[in-house]
Write an enzyme that holds these catalytic residues in place. Structure first.
Site, PDB file in Angstrom:
ATOM      1  N   ASP A  59       7.877  -2.493   4.327  1.00  0.00           N
ATOM      2  CA  ASP A  59       7.307  -1.138   4.169  1.00  0.00           C
ATOM      3  C   ASP A  59       8.008   0.009   5.015  1.00  0.00           C
ATOM      4  OD1 ASP A  59       5.879  -2.260   2.360  1.00  0.00           O
ATOM      5  OD2 ASP A  59       3.865  -1.628   3.076  1.00  0.00           O
ATOM      6  N   HIS A 208       6.582  -4.336   8.652  1.00  0.00           N
ATOM      7  CA  HIS A 208       6.824  -2.753   8.889  1.00  0.00           C
ATOM      8  C   HIS A 208       8.088  -2.638   9.648  1.00  0.00           C
ATOM      9  CE1 HIS A 208       2.603  -2.479   7.243  1.00  0.00           C
ATOM     10  NE2 HIS A 208       3.000  -1.471   6.848  1.00  0.00           N
TER      11      HIS A 208
END
Length: 251
Positions: A59, A208
């Site tokens: 992400d 992430h």
């Protein structure tokens, strides 16, 4: 807040995605209720437990200086990945988004402004998705965008339905840990240990890119996951090999 009439047909009750983590290479279970709901809209959070295939996803809400390092590792280890980007990321780091596509990775949709989709109208959800798709196409030439990861990990049957009707498939995850808090990084060993503890056949790994721990742990984790007999494949491979009814969407 006024939502469109589709809210009357399907539930808009928010689902905050998450469940008990995998251990001992046994895939986690979200439960029959969620399994049936996701299947209805071609969404998924893991692949088949019968083969040692895993899918790496990231992400990208904003750039924190580690994505180039991550891309270097993926290139060295010949591992495909999907990067779910926001509008902020597209506008602030276009060179990195271009590099993702140039090096064979998929750019997925994480919404333009990272809102809670369950609080938006159908039209606003579509606008959020369209803006990311069009900006990505403008920057990279990537014409198709079919994978979406719901911002904040919040979804509902309505948001699944709206996204699917817009041509998107929700990609959730079966392996994740708290890695996005940049002021609470714990060292590369923490990220490495979490990946190795939770890895399982069919894992959809969520990381992430803002995490220093992830960037420093990634190469060793990939190498050691491969040593366990796993193969990293792309989400396009998932569509070709898993039980999605309409495989024509990938062409």
């Amino acid at each position: 807040m006024l939502l469109s009439n589709s809210v009357l047909a399907v539930s808009n009750t928010p689902i905050h995605w998450g469940f008990k983590k995998a251990r001992n290479e046994v895939p986690p279970e979200a439960g029959e209720k969620y399994d049936e709901l996701l299947k209805k809209y071609d969404a998924f959070y893991k692949g088949s437990p019968d083969g040692k295939t895993v899918y790496l996803t990231f992400d990208n809400g904003y750039e924190n200086g580690y994505t180039a390092q991550i891309l270097d590792v993926l290139k060295k280890e010949k591992v495909p990945a999907t990067f779910f980007v926001t509008g902020h990321y597209l506008e602030s780091s276009p060179d990195l988004v271009e590099r993702m596509v140039e090096e064979g990775h998929i750019v997925g949709n994480h919404s333009w402004s990272h809102p809670d989709f369950t609080q938006l109208s159908d039209e606003r959800i579509k606008e959020e998705l369209d803006k990311v798709k069009e900006k990505t196409k403008e920057l990279t030439g990537q014409k198709d965008m079919i994978f979406v990861r719901p911002p904040r990990g919040i979804l509902s049957e309505r948001t699944l339905k709206v996204s699917r009707e817009a041509g998107y498939i929700h990609v959730l995850w079966s392996l994740a840990f708290v890695d996005w808090k940049t002021d609470q990084q714990r060292g590369w060993q923490y990220a490495y240990n979490e990946m190795m503890k939770q890895i399982h056949p069919g894992a959809v790994i969520l990381l992430h890119t803002v995490s220093k721990d992830n960037a420093e742990a990634l190469e060793k984790a990939i190498i050691d996951i491969k040593k366990r007999g796993y193969t990293f494949k792309s989400l396009n491979d998932y569509l070709l090999t898993e039980s999605l009814d309409d495989k024509s969407i990938i062409y």
